[in-house]
Design a protein around this motif. Sequence first.
Motif, PDB file in Angstrom:
ATOM      1  N   VAL B 244      -1.524  16.444   1.325  1.00 41.76           N
ATOM      2  CA  VAL B 244      -0.864  17.269   0.317  1.00 41.76           C
ATOM      3  C   VAL B 244      -1.875  18.049  -0.509  1.00 41.76           C
ATOM      4  O   VAL B 244      -1.621  19.156  -0.970  1.00 41.76           O
ATOM      5  CB  VAL B 244      -0.011  16.362  -0.606  1.00 41.76           C
ATOM      6  N   ASN B 245      -3.046  17.475  -0.670  1.00 42.89           N
ATOM      7  CA  ASN B 245      -4.049  18.100  -1.522  1.00 42.89           C
ATOM      8  C   ASN B 245      -5.062  18.954  -0.777  1.00 42.89           C
ATOM      9  O   ASN B 245      -6.061  19.358  -1.364  1.00 42.89           O
ATOM     10  CB  ASN B 245      -4.798  17.015  -2.297  1.00 42.89           C
ATOM     11  N   ALA B 247      -5.003  22.035   0.276  1.00 42.70           N
ATOM     12  CA  ALA B 247      -5.222  23.374  -0.266  1.00 42.70           C
ATOM     13  C   ALA B 247      -6.176  23.310  -1.454  1.00 42.70           C
ATOM     14  O   ALA B 247      -7.057  24.151  -1.603  1.00 42.70           O
ATOM     15  CB  ALA B 247      -3.887  23.991  -0.670  1.00 42.70           C
ATOM     16  N   TYR B 248      -5.978  22.308  -2.293  1.00 41.18           N
ATOM     17  CA  TYR B 248      -6.853  22.155  -3.448  1.00 41.18           C
ATOM     18  C   TYR B 248      -8.282  21.876  -3.012  1.00 41.18           C
ATOM     19  O   TYR B 248      -9.240  22.414  -3.575  1.00 41.18           O
ATOM     20  CB  TYR B 248      -6.332  20.998  -4.307  1.00 41.18           C
ATOM     21  N   MET B 269     -16.880  35.451   0.396  1.00 38.43           N
ATOM     22  CA  MET B 269     -15.756  36.100  -0.291  1.00 38.43           C
ATOM     23  C   MET B 269     -16.191  36.644  -1.649  1.00 38.43           C
ATOM     24  O   MET B 269     -15.881  37.779  -2.005  1.00 38.43           O
ATOM     25  CB  MET B 269     -14.637  35.078  -0.463  1.00 38.43           C
ATOM     26  N   ALA B 289      -6.803  30.692   4.703  1.00 37.90           N
ATOM     27  CA  ALA B 289      -5.409  30.237   4.727  1.00 37.90           C
ATOM     28  C   ALA B 289      -5.087  29.572   6.067  1.00 37.90           C
ATOM     29  O   ALA B 289      -4.432  28.527   6.119  1.00 37.90           O
ATOM     30  CB  ALA B 289      -4.473  31.409   4.470  1.00 37.90           C
TER      31      ALA B 289
ATOM     32  N   THR C   2      -1.339  24.328  -9.143  1.00 36.64           N
ATOM     33  CA  THR C   2      -2.033  23.057  -9.056  1.00 36.64           C
ATOM     34  C   THR C   2      -2.281  22.725  -7.612  1.00 36.64           C
ATOM     35  O   THR C   2      -1.825  23.402  -6.713  1.00 36.64           O
ATOM     36  CB  THR C   2      -1.187  21.946  -9.676  1.00 36.64           C
ATOM     37  N   ALA C   3      -3.030  21.684  -7.448  1.00 35.43           N
ATOM     38  CA  ALA C   3      -3.320  21.235  -6.097  1.00 35.43           C
ATOM     39  C   ALA C   3      -2.041  20.777  -5.431  1.00 35.43           C
ATOM     40  O   ALA C   3      -1.733  21.166  -4.326  1.00 35.43           O
ATOM     41  CB  ALA C   3      -4.272  20.066  -6.166  1.00 35.43           C
ATOM     42  N   VAL C   4      -1.350  19.929  -6.139  1.00 34.13           N
ATOM     43  CA  VAL C   4      -0.247  19.283  -5.459  1.00 34.13           C
ATOM     44  C   VAL C   4       1.019  19.517  -6.265  1.00 34.13           C
ATOM     45  O   VAL C   4       1.090  19.151  -7.431  1.00 34.13           O
ATOM     46  CB  VAL C   4      -0.545  17.788  -5.290  1.00 34.13           C
ATOM     47  N   ASP C 132       6.787  29.088   0.369  1.00 34.90           N
ATOM     48  CA  ASP C 132       5.963  28.530   1.449  1.00 34.90           C
ATOM     49  C   ASP C 132       4.760  29.403   1.721  1.00 34.90           C
ATOM     50  O   ASP C 132       3.659  28.902   1.993  1.00 34.90           O
ATOM     51  CB  ASP C 132       6.800  28.413   2.738  1.00 34.90           C
ATOM     52  N   MET C 133       4.982  30.725   1.660  1.00 33.19           N
ATOM     53  CA  MET C 133       3.856  31.618   1.935  1.00 33.19           C
ATOM     54  C   MET C 133       2.780  31.486   0.873  1.00 33.19           C
ATOM     55  O   MET C 133       1.601  31.470   1.173  1.00 33.19           O
ATOM     56  CB  MET C 133       4.351  33.065   1.996  1.00 33.19           C
ATOM     57  N   ILE C 135       2.141  28.925  -1.195  1.00 34.78           N
ATOM     58  CA  ILE C 135       1.395  27.665  -1.266  1.00 34.78           C
ATOM     59  C   ILE C 135       0.517  27.416  -0.053  1.00 34.78           C
ATOM     60  O   ILE C 135      -0.228  26.446  -0.021  1.00 34.78           O
ATOM     61  CB  ILE C 135       2.302  26.441  -1.487  1.00 34.78           C
ATOM     62  N   ALA C 136       0.611  28.280   0.946  1.00 33.79           N
ATOM     63  CA  ALA C 136      -0.302  28.123   2.064  1.00 33.79           C
ATOM     64  C   ALA C 136      -1.728  28.443   1.630  1.00 33.79           C
ATOM     65  O   ALA C 136      -2.684  28.024   2.276  1.00 33.79           O
ATOM     66  CB  ALA C 136       0.117  29.028   3.211  1.00 33.79           C
ATOM     67  N   PHE C 137      -1.856  29.222   0.552  1.00 35.07           N
ATOM     68  CA  PHE C 137      -3.179  29.601   0.078  1.00 35.07           C
ATOM     69  C   PHE C 137      -3.662  28.657  -1.009  1.00 35.07           C
ATOM     70  O   PHE C 137      -2.896  28.282  -1.878  1.00 35.07           O
ATOM     71  CB  PHE C 137      -3.163  31.009  -0.521  1.00 35.07           C
ATOM     72  N   PRO C 138      -4.964  28.315  -0.984  1.00 34.02           N
ATOM     73  CA  PRO C 138      -5.491  27.566  -2.117  1.00 34.02           C
ATOM     74  C   PRO C 138      -5.364  28.430  -3.367  1.00 34.02           C
ATOM     75  O   PRO C 138      -5.549  29.641  -3.308  1.00 34.02           O
ATOM     76  CB  PRO C 138      -6.964  27.350  -1.756  1.00 34.02           C
ATOM     77  N   TYR C 140      -7.125  28.962  -6.127  1.00 41.66           N
ATOM     78  CA  TYR C 140      -8.234  29.800  -6.566  1.00 41.66           C
ATOM     79  C   TYR C 140      -8.459  30.986  -5.650  1.00 41.66           C
ATOM     80  O   TYR C 140      -8.744  32.082  -6.091  1.00 41.66           O
ATOM     81  CB  TYR C 140      -9.521  28.971  -6.650  1.00 41.66           C
ATOM     82  N   VAL C 141      -8.338  30.747  -4.356  1.00 38.99           N
ATOM     83  CA  VAL C 141      -8.581  31.823  -3.399  1.00 38.99           C
ATOM     84  C   VAL C 141      -7.628  32.984  -3.661  1.00 38.99           C
ATOM     85  O   VAL C 141      -8.035  34.141  -3.735  1.00 38.99           O
ATOM     86  CB  VAL C 141      -8.429  31.296  -1.955  1.00 38.99           C
TER      87      VAL C 141
END
Lengths: 334, 314, 290
Positions: B244-245, B247-248, B269, B289, C2-4, C132-133, C135-138, C140-141
Amino acid sequence: MSTPLLQVEDLHIDVPTRRGLLHAVRGVSFQVSPGEALGLVGESGCGKSLTLRAILDLLPHPAEIVRGRVLVDGVDVTALDRAARRKAVSASISMVFQDSMTALNPLMRIGDQIAEAPMARLGYSRSASRVRAVELLRQVGVPDPERRARAYPHQLSGGLRQRVVIAIALSCEPRLLLCDEPTTALDVTIQAQVLQLLQGLRRESDLAMLLVTHDLAVVSETCDRLAVMYAGRVVEDGSIGQLVLEPRHPYTFSLLRSVPDPDEVRQRLLTIPGAPPDLVQPVRSCPFQPRCIFGKPDCGGAEPVLFELGGARHSACHHVDDALSWADLAKVHA
Amino acid sequence: MAYLAFIGRRMWQLLPVLFGITLVVFFMIHLIPGDPASTLLGNRSTPQAVAALRSQFGLDEPLYQQYLDFLGRVVRGDLGSSFVYKSPVRDLVQGRISATLWLLGMGALFSLLLSVPLAVLAASRKGGARDQAVRIVPLIGLGMPAVWVGLMLQLFFALKLGWFPVSGFGASFGEHVRSIVLPAITIAVALAPILVRSLRTSLLEVLDSDYVLTARAKGISRGRLLVRHALRNAAVSSVTVLGVNIAYLVGATVIVERVFALPGLGTLMLESIYSRDFPVVQGVVIVIAVLVVLVNLATDLAHASLDPRVGVEA
Amino acid sequence: MTAVVERPELEPADPAVLVVAPRARRLNPTLLAGLVLLGLLLLAAIFAPLLTPYGPTTQDLSNSLAPLGGKHLLGTDQLGRDTLSRLLYGARTDLRVGFLAVLFPFIIGSVLGLVIGYRGGLLDTLVMRLVDMVIAFPFYVLVIALVFVLGPGTRNIYIAITAVGWVAYCRIVRGEVLVAKQQEYALAARAGGVPTWRILLRHLLPNVIVQAVVYSMSDIVLSILAIVTLGYLGLGVPPPAPDWGSMIADGQQFLLDKWWLTTIPGVAVVITGLGLSLLGDGIVERVKQT
């Protein structure tokens, strides 16, 4: 006169909570002899499950025994350290849990779960314990045991899972089986099957049983003796026949009358209004009084002790002598 | 064999997300205020350059056509061409991806090494002294910026003590490892507040569960109990928590690379942002991504293979 | 942001609660600690001009990189600007931006979540696909990329963070609405012919917003971290406005001997985060008590 298998003497269990110290069990005593089946009955919150857990040293974290003893085969296990206690108790006593879905490890095959105790505690070899597991599955009536042993819990039906839980309890070769609401989570037909199984096991191996439930029907079918609990105490005990025919405590009386009797054509069911007392507060008078339809003014005095009525029968009611007139009184109130 | 089918099925489910990624990235260029072409070029902007850019990006074509062209190129692996380096973005990414992967891997590893023992400590006695002590971790840790943690670690362990290099990636395998340690620790510290909290909860669930109770009732020793029942079951939920984490984790990696000057996708980047090299920024964002999606897939696979209830065959 | 994006667990964080008087009603220790800490921070930020004689942007090149103590209590940076002043004024910037950067996602995300949770249908599907789109990205990015694309400036920071941050609130509120709309009071209102907007506003909103508020408490911390990190990367609040992030970046080159330039702003962030976390946990405690 042989030593009772299990003796619980003046057990007190307290649970620290946000609101204060909850006196969940306030001096419970009973015993179970070899081969005997004792039923422990009461509504939710009366302390019966905690009592069971205390016997096996499985109390949930903040709860603890603050007074009293538990004796297994005459040995005071509450005085032993944890490891010794675990050994002494699990050698003779096993538990059947209520919720078979959560009582089984979802990641382990059921055969392995049944084989675990023989292998880890009883010294069976790996292969011998597997064989034993299959045997036990057969004994509890699971069809096609070899194949079922390789299954995972979520692949079995509720009734089969409950049998597996019983098999696990039997795997420790106990002489006393503690059952915590073993049929409550099941539907009626399965209930009957499981009860039949338990009775059969009792006959075959002379197994003693301590059955905790709120369901009187279950208890009347399977138990020899009965102890009724209310507000953390035993309020009446005696043989099953005596209690059902001639209850000597208003709570027992009300419980019996709240279950419909198929033989009575026109019957009014008694309900027990109100709720059990808050056990954070000290109990100063009869705890059942607010809900008791036979109450009299002096019931507000001291809390009644468990009076002995002769013949291994007890009741905790100030007015136990009026018991015979309760049936008529009830007709007036209903 | 079942694994391949599982992956196949999941990828099919992930297609919309992948499309969505390209959509979001595509629209970034259209968020640029004013005329995208001249803003992008900034002071490099000349009429010819602007025209060339407009045709390169197809900015005169209808929107949907632009997107389809873009999608077509991305699918074929063509991520455009850098303004600054004049070489394909793809090559630049290839050159930098290894450092990022190193950091991701070691960062994840260190995160587990840090968070799992803390969670076990806390869960061993709910509400106990150790549990309360561990509660401090999320309390203080949540407010610690990863960049600052990285700099503090640099200060002590690299500058003052000299145990690790201050920055850079090194050339040999050994140097890579040494260079990644401090950044990986930074990531572990950044993730710890979240991981410890979640792991502790799932561990408590396992320890409080009825099947552990059943095992204790059987008289099983504490050691065997811990290993065979508690740890195994907790491991499964840990995989989920980490997943779950993800992405973080990746986001933190990008930031931490900058602090330690690691030649990874993150620094690529950021450099491209400073030099206004739009195609590179776009390309890196897509790659990152997709990376997140793939890592998520991997954790899903791990979870399914460990948990018979989910099962790879399902 | 947030992360999660998970439901924050309603678990007591306060060490003392289990032991301390069961009658602690209004202010449990956690809440108290959080309020005190945050209060002090806010006071320091508000009364910055009174607490330091120097301005945050006043340069004094003859006095650059001064050590701790003396005229400049916390030293000066390479342009001779007083660290303490920059710290205090920076608190204003970071706290304000951090708070606002949560407010917009909170409002937009919650409203959206409320509507699609109740309506369902095509709108729901579309918005959830969008979620969904994103949250696929981190986090910060995406934020960095957006800040790059939109250009520098505080306003664009708000836009960037809002564009990514609304997602969490939308999901939380939508989840709550899905449950709440099946509750009897909601069904009764519908049956009674109450117009939809009124149902949403008066009946559902108060019930579903609690989780979002709880979440926003931890989100403010993350928001401040984001501002600081963006500042560090040079993508944050534009100079010469004082900002803890850029202070950290400025100090990095002097890390070895003038370590306080980088360390002190970071400590300020940690303390702020601590105060907010305590406050958030304290509020959760309080909510659980009722």
